[in-house]
Scaffold this motif. Structure first.
Motif, mmCIF file in Angstrom:
data_model
loop_
_atom_site.group_PDB
_atom_site.id
_atom_site.type_symbol
_atom_site.label_atom_id
_atom_site.label_comp_id
_atom_site.label_asym_id
_atom_site.label_seq_id
_atom_site.Cartn_x
_atom_site.Cartn_y
_atom_site.Cartn_z
ATOM 1 N N CYS A 32 38.864 38.431 46.102
ATOM 2 C CA CYS A 32 38.021 37.668 45.183
ATOM 3 C C CYS A 32 37.903 36.217 45.663
ATOM 4 O O CYS A 32 38.767 35.729 46.390
ATOM 5 N N PRO A 33 36.882 35.514 45.205
ATOM 6 C CA PRO A 33 36.683 34.122 45.619
ATOM 7 C C PRO A 33 37.466 33.144 44.749
ATOM 8 O O PRO A 33 36.898 32.253 44.113
ATOM 9 N N LEU A 34 38.774 33.337 44.713
ATOM 10 C CA LEU A 34 39.607 32.496 43.848
ATOM 11 C C LEU A 34 40.358 31.447 44.654
ATOM 12 O O LEU A 34 40.900 31.727 45.730
ATOM 13 N N GLU A 35 40.403 30.259 44.095
ATOM 14 C CA GLU A 35 41.228 29.190 44.661
ATOM 15 C C GLU A 35 42.673 29.462 44.264
ATOM 16 O O GLU A 35 42.949 30.269 43.369
ATOM 17 N N LYS A 36 43.599 28.769 44.912
ATOM 18 C CA LYS A 36 45.025 28.968 44.620
ATOM 19 C C LYS A 36 45.351 28.715 43.146
ATOM 20 O O LYS A 36 46.215 29.375 42.573
ATOM 21 N N ASP A 37 44.628 27.796 42.502
ATOM 22 C CA ASP A 37 44.884 27.490 41.091
ATOM 23 C C ASP A 37 44.224 28.487 40.139
ATOM 24 O O ASP A 37 44.295 28.341 38.921
ATOM 25 N N GLY A 38 43.540 29.510 40.683
ATOM 26 C CA GLY A 38 42.929 30.546 39.862
ATOM 27 C C GLY A 38 41.478 30.296 39.484
ATOM 28 O O GLY A 38 40.843 31.159 38.877
ATOM 29 N N THR A 39 40.948 29.138 39.839
ATOM 30 C CA THR A 39 39.540 28.882 39.552
ATOM 31 C C THR A 39 38.663 29.602 40.572
ATOM 32 O O THR A 39 39.098 29.915 41.682
ATOM 33 N N THR A 40 37.440 29.854 40.179
ATOM 34 C CA THR A 40 36.491 30.531 41.055
ATOM 35 C C THR A 40 35.860 29.515 42.002
ATOM 36 O O THR A 40 35.359 28.473 41.568
ATOM 37 N N ALA A 41 35.878 29.843 43.289
ATOM 38 C CA ALA A 41 35.288 28.972 44.311
ATOM 39 C C ALA A 41 33.773 29.133 44.336
ATOM 40 O O ALA A 41 33.235 30.177 43.961
ATOM 41 N N ALA A 42 33.092 28.115 44.794
ATOM 42 C CA ALA A 42 31.656 28.165 45.111
ATOM 43 C C ALA A 42 30.816 28.779 43.981
ATOM 44 O O ALA A 42 30.003 29.675 44.214
ATOM 45 N N VAL A 43 31.001 28.294 42.789
ATOM 46 C CA VAL A 43 30.276 28.821 41.629
ATOM 47 C C VAL A 43 28.764 28.771 41.897
ATOM 48 O O VAL A 43 28.228 27.751 42.327
ATOM 49 N N GLY A 44 28.097 29.915 41.680
ATOM 50 C CA GLY A 44 26.661 30.012 41.863
ATOM 51 C C GLY A 44 26.187 30.224 43.289
ATOM 52 O O GLY A 44 24.996 30.323 43.539
ATOM 53 N N ASP A 45 27.112 30.329 44.247
ATOM 54 C CA ASP A 45 26.771 30.389 45.675
ATOM 55 C C ASP A 45 27.269 31.708 46.276
ATOM 56 O O ASP A 45 28.463 31.874 46.528
ATOM 57 N N TYR A 46 26.348 32.645 46.500
ATOM 58 C CA TYR A 46 26.723 33.963 47.026
ATOM 59 C C TYR A 46 27.384 33.853 48.401
ATOM 60 O O TYR A 46 28.427 34.460 48.644
ATOM 61 N N ALA A 47 26.809 33.084 49.301
ATOM 62 C CA ALA A 47 27.383 32.943 50.640
ATOM 63 C C ALA A 47 28.732 32.233 50.582
ATOM 64 O O ALA A 47 29.685 32.632 51.260
ATOM 65 N N LEU A 58 27.406 48.049 50.838
ATOM 66 C CA LEU A 58 26.988 46.838 50.140
ATOM 67 C C LEU A 58 26.352 47.271 48.824
ATOM 68 O O LEU A 58 25.395 48.043 48.823
ATOM 69 N N MET A 59 26.917 46.786 47.715
ATOM 70 C CA MET A 59 26.461 47.244 46.401
ATOM 71 C C MET A 59 26.175 46.074 45.464
ATOM 72 O O MET A 59 26.966 45.136 45.386
ATOM 73 N N GLY A 60 25.067 46.187 44.749
ATOM 74 C CA GLY A 60 24.801 45.276 43.642
ATOM 75 C C GLY A 60 25.437 45.851 42.388
ATOM 76 O O GLY A 60 25.283 47.039 42.111
ATOM 77 N N VAL A 61 26.169 45.028 41.669
ATOM 78 C CA VAL A 61 26.842 45.469 40.447
ATOM 79 C C VAL A 61 26.454 44.529 39.310
ATOM 80 O O VAL A 61 25.925 43.438 39.534
ATOM 81 N N THR A 62 26.740 44.955 38.096
ATOM 82 C CA THR A 62 26.365 44.179 36.920
ATOM 83 C C THR A 62 27.237 42.941 36.737
ATOM 84 O O THR A 62 26.744 41.846 36.498
ATOM 85 N N VAL A 63 28.541 43.131 36.856
ATOM 86 C CA VAL A 63 29.462 42.027 36.594
ATOM 87 C C VAL A 63 30.759 42.280 37.353
ATOM 88 O O VAL A 63 31.118 43.426 37.614
ATOM 89 N N LEU A 64 31.447 41.199 37.700
ATOM 90 C CA LEU A 64 32.765 41.297 38.329
ATOM 91 C C LEU A 64 33.798 40.656 37.409
ATOM 92 O O LEU A 64 33.447 40.029 36.408
ATOM 93 N N GLY A 65 35.070 40.785 37.754
ATOM 94 C CA GLY A 65 36.149 40.522 36.813
ATOM 95 C C GLY A 65 36.488 39.102 36.439
ATOM 96 O O GLY A 65 37.086 38.881 35.393
ATOM 97 N N TYR A 66 36.142 38.113 37.250
ATOM 98 C CA TYR A 66 36.534 36.729 36.940
ATOM 99 C C TYR A 66 35.320 35.915 36.496
ATOM 100 O O TYR A 66 34.178 36.218 36.891
ATOM 101 N N ASP A 67 35.566 34.871 35.730
ATOM 102 C CA ASP A 67 34.487 33.979 35.311
ATOM 103 C C ASP A 67 33.742 33.464 36.536
ATOM 104 O O ASP A 67 34.373 33.041 37.527
ATOM 105 N N ASP A 68 32.426 33.517 36.499
ATOM 106 C CA ASP A 68 31.556 32.986 37.559
ATOM 107 C C ASP A 68 31.679 33.714 38.896
ATOM 108 O O ASP A 68 31.157 33.238 39.903
ATOM 109 N N GLN A 69 32.347 34.874 38.925
ATOM 110 C CA GLN A 69 32.516 35.617 40.171
ATOM 111 C C GLN A 69 31.231 36.358 40.523
ATOM 112 O O GLN A 69 30.672 37.089 39.713
ATOM 113 N N LEU A 70 30.799 36.204 41.776
ATOM 114 C CA LEU A 70 29.592 36.853 42.271
ATOM 115 C C LEU A 70 29.862 37.871 43.368
ATOM 116 O O LEU A 70 29.029 38.737 43.616
ATOM 117 N N VAL A 71 30.993 37.761 44.078
ATOM 118 C CA VAL A 71 31.270 38.595 45.252
ATOM 119 C C VAL A 71 32.720 39.058 45.235
ATOM 120 O O VAL A 71 33.618 38.326 44.811
#
Length: 135
Positions: free
Chosen positions: A38-53, A112-125
């Motif tokens: 997941c795109p999580l920082e060490k503190d548990g926040t989501t990295a790169a909010v809104g940025d798929y790449a 490669l799959m498009g899904v409705t939602v992922l498990g963390y706040d603001d998670q895209l990938v």
């Protein structure tokens, strides 16, 4: 030490896909099943909010560290599944380009799959993977 992973290609199948169509694992290899990176920082926040790449890059970083902790590298990955929270092909493509570039010549079979939602706040990938090591 050699790799346990063999990538399989076929001239009879489309060459449009940017990955091998199959992979083999040597008998006796140790399999490693990785949780979704997941795109999580060490503190548990989501990295790169809104940025798929940006989130794909953070997922690759997380995946690489999980592999390292298991004694493996990207070269030991057998297959991946890339989940993208979007119904737009362009968003999936943005995430995929980062993953494809990270794997380089070791272009493992991937879904490669498009899904409705992922498990963390603001998670895209999220990136799932299986790896194999020769002990």
């Amino acid at each position: 030490m050699g790799t346990a992973v063999g990538l399989v290609r076929s001239a009879a199948l489309s060459d449009v896909a940017e990955y091998a169509y199959a992979a083999t694992v040597e008998s006796g290899a140790r399999l490693i099943f990785l949780a979704g990176a997941c795109p999580l920082e060490k503190d548990g926040t989501t990295a790169a909010v809104g940025d798929y790449a940006g989130q794909a890059a953070k997922c690759v970083e997380t995946l690489t560290e999980a592999l390292r902790a298991a004694g493996a590298t990207i070269e030991d990955v057998v297959s991946t599944r890339v989940l993208v929270a979007s119904s737009r092909q362009s968003d999936l493509g943005a995430a995929w380009a980062v993953v494809r570039d990270a794997f380089g010549h070791h272009d493992v079979p991937s879904t490669l799959m498009g899904v409705t939602v992922l498990g963390y706040d603001d998670q895209l990938v999220e990136i799932e993977a299986v790896a194999a090591l020769v002990d």
